[in-house]
Design a protein around this motif. Structure first.
Motif, PDB file in Angstrom:
ATOM      1  N   THR A 129       9.020   2.264  -6.972  1.00 49.31           N
ATOM      2  CA  THR A 129       9.641   1.484  -8.043  1.00 49.31           C
ATOM      3  C   THR A 129       9.796   0.034  -7.613  1.00 49.31           C
ATOM      4  N   LEU A 130      10.292  -0.169  -6.407  1.00 47.60           N
ATOM      5  CA  LEU A 130      10.530  -1.519  -5.900  1.00 47.60           C
ATOM      6  C   LEU A 130       9.221  -2.270  -5.650  1.00 47.60           C
ATOM      7  N   LYS A 131       8.162  -1.555  -5.302  1.00 44.03           N
ATOM      8  CA  LYS A 131       6.858  -2.205  -5.107  1.00 44.03           C
ATOM      9  C   LYS A 131       6.360  -2.816  -6.408  1.00 44.03           C
ATOM     10  N   VAL A 132       6.506  -2.073  -7.502  1.00 41.22           N
ATOM     11  CA  VAL A 132       6.072  -2.602  -8.797  1.00 41.22           C
ATOM     12  C   VAL A 132       6.920  -3.814  -9.173  1.00 41.22           C
ATOM     13  N   MET A 133       8.226  -3.675  -9.007  1.00 42.35           N
ATOM     14  CA  MET A 133       9.153  -4.736  -9.396  1.00 42.35           C
ATOM     15  C   MET A 133       9.007  -5.987  -8.543  1.00 42.35           C
ATOM     16  N   GLY A 134       8.845  -5.793  -7.231  1.00 43.53           N
ATOM     17  CA  GLY A 134       8.924  -6.921  -6.302  1.00 43.53           C
ATOM     18  C   GLY A 134       7.608  -7.469  -5.814  1.00 43.53           C
ATOM     19  N   ALA A 150       8.465 -14.918 -12.028  1.00 43.27           N
ATOM     20  CA  ALA A 150       8.023 -14.083 -10.904  1.00 43.27           C
ATOM     21  C   ALA A 150       9.004 -14.179  -9.743  1.00 43.27           C
ATOM     22  N   MET A 151       9.499 -15.384  -9.491  1.00 37.65           N
ATOM     23  CA  MET A 151      10.438 -15.606  -8.396  1.00 37.65           C
ATOM     24  C   MET A 151      11.735 -14.838  -8.623  1.00 37.65           C
ATOM     25  N   GLY A 152      12.243 -14.879  -9.862  1.00 39.28           N
ATOM     26  CA  GLY A 152      13.482 -14.164 -10.166  1.00 39.28           C
ATOM     27  C   GLY A 152      13.345 -12.670  -9.954  1.00 39.28           C
ATOM     28  N   LEU A 153      12.248 -12.111 -10.415  1.00 38.12           N
ATOM     29  CA  LEU A 153      12.007 -10.676 -10.278  1.00 38.12           C
ATOM     30  C   LEU A 153      11.831 -10.296  -8.814  1.00 38.12           C
ATOM     31  N   GLU A 156      15.220 -10.493  -6.937  1.00 38.13           N
ATOM     32  CA  GLU A 156      16.076  -9.351  -7.261  1.00 38.13           C
ATOM     33  C   GLU A 156      15.587  -8.092  -6.541  1.00 38.13           C
ATOM     34  N   ALA A 157      14.269  -7.888  -6.558  1.00 35.08           N
ATOM     35  CA  ALA A 157      13.700  -6.726  -5.866  1.00 35.08           C
ATOM     36  C   ALA A 157      13.914  -6.838  -4.364  1.00 35.08           C
ATOM     37  N   GLY A 158      13.799  -8.065  -3.825  1.00 32.34           N
ATOM     38  CA  GLY A 158      13.977  -8.255  -2.385  1.00 32.34           C
ATOM     39  C   GLY A 158      15.349  -7.819  -1.909  1.00 32.34           C
ATOM     40  N   SER A 159      16.373  -8.124  -2.697  1.00 28.11           N
ATOM     41  CA  SER A 159      17.732  -7.697  -2.338  1.00 28.11           C
ATOM     42  C   SER A 159      17.837  -6.177  -2.314  1.00 28.11           C
ATOM     43  N   ALA A 174       6.291  -7.782   2.540  1.00 31.52           N
ATOM     44  CA  ALA A 174       5.344  -8.349   1.568  1.00 31.52           C
ATOM     45  C   ALA A 174       6.076  -9.147   0.494  1.00 31.52           C
ATOM     46  N   ALA A 175       7.199  -8.616   0.019  1.00 30.11           N
ATOM     47  CA  ALA A 175       7.963  -9.313  -1.018  1.00 30.11           C
ATOM     48  C   ALA A 175       8.540 -10.621  -0.480  1.00 30.11           C
ATOM     49  N   ALA A 176       8.973 -10.614   0.787  1.00 28.73           N
ATOM     50  CA  ALA A 176       9.514 -11.841   1.393  1.00 28.73           C
ATOM     51  C   ALA A 176       8.433 -12.908   1.492  1.00 28.73           C
TER      52      ALA A 176
END
Length: 197
Positions: A129-134, A150-153, A156-159, A174-176
């Protein structure tokens, strides 16, 4: 991925470039995936749909995106009709193919559908789920020039990734890295790496 058919059945092109056995195999799989008289999704139909999905990935790798998309839509429709868990894989594969074709709005729509499906099925904190979101959805938004969204999403996923997966999980890393690129875009300081001749 499941390896359900032998490589001799789904053949590579021969010297003339014709995929004779491959085309026969695809026709057979299409028949198997839709011909059951029962309304239930039988094991045979699941196997046929999965094999079609695998074949579609090979088409995409070979640059035959129209063929890949047609098969992937067939697979997705079959899985959705019966609520099979492989809906997630089918959505992801089709979104990837749309992205590669430059159909970014359709890729985004499919990724949002995938995200919703994963949240409902696996929960908000699950790695998929987090991979898709982030990662996946922010990359597609970035390709559309929607950097702030994209940055906002991604932030949020990164947290949530930090909380649920830990700082050293591949998705978190990867998200970072993606957030760093997006931050530079949002601030107007991004410089593309020089292309090598």
């Amino acid at each position: 991925h499941h390896r359900l058919l032998s490589s001799s059945l789904i053949a590579q092109p021969d010297a003339t470039g014709v995929m004779k056995r491959g085309h026969h195999a695809i026709r057979l799989l299409l028949l198997l995936s839709s011909s059951s008289p029962s309304s239930s999704l039988t094991l045979g139909r699941v196997r046929a749909l999965r094999a079609l999905g695998e074949r579609s990935i090979q088409f995409a790798r070979d640059g035959h995106y129209d063929r890949a998309e047609a098969l992937q839509r067939r697979v997705l429709n079959g899985m959705q009709k019966h609520g099979h868990p492989d809906i997630a894989t089918a959505l992801n594969n089709l979104a990837d193919t749309c992205y590669l074709q430059g159909a970014l709005e359709e890729a985004e729509r499919l990724q949002r559908e995938l995200w919703s499906f994963q949240r409902e099925r696996l929960g908000d904190g699950h790695p998929q789920t987090l991979k898709v979101m982030g990662i996946l959805l922010p990359v597609t938004l970035t390709a559309q020039g929607r950097f702030a969204e994209a940055m906002g999403l991604c932030s949020e996923a990164g947290s949530q990734m930090d909380e649920h997966l830990g700082e050293m999980h591949p998705h978190t890393i990867a998200a970072a890295a993606l957030r760093e690129v997006l931050a530079a875009h949002v601030q107007g300081t991004f410089e593309a790496a020089p292309r090598h001749p």
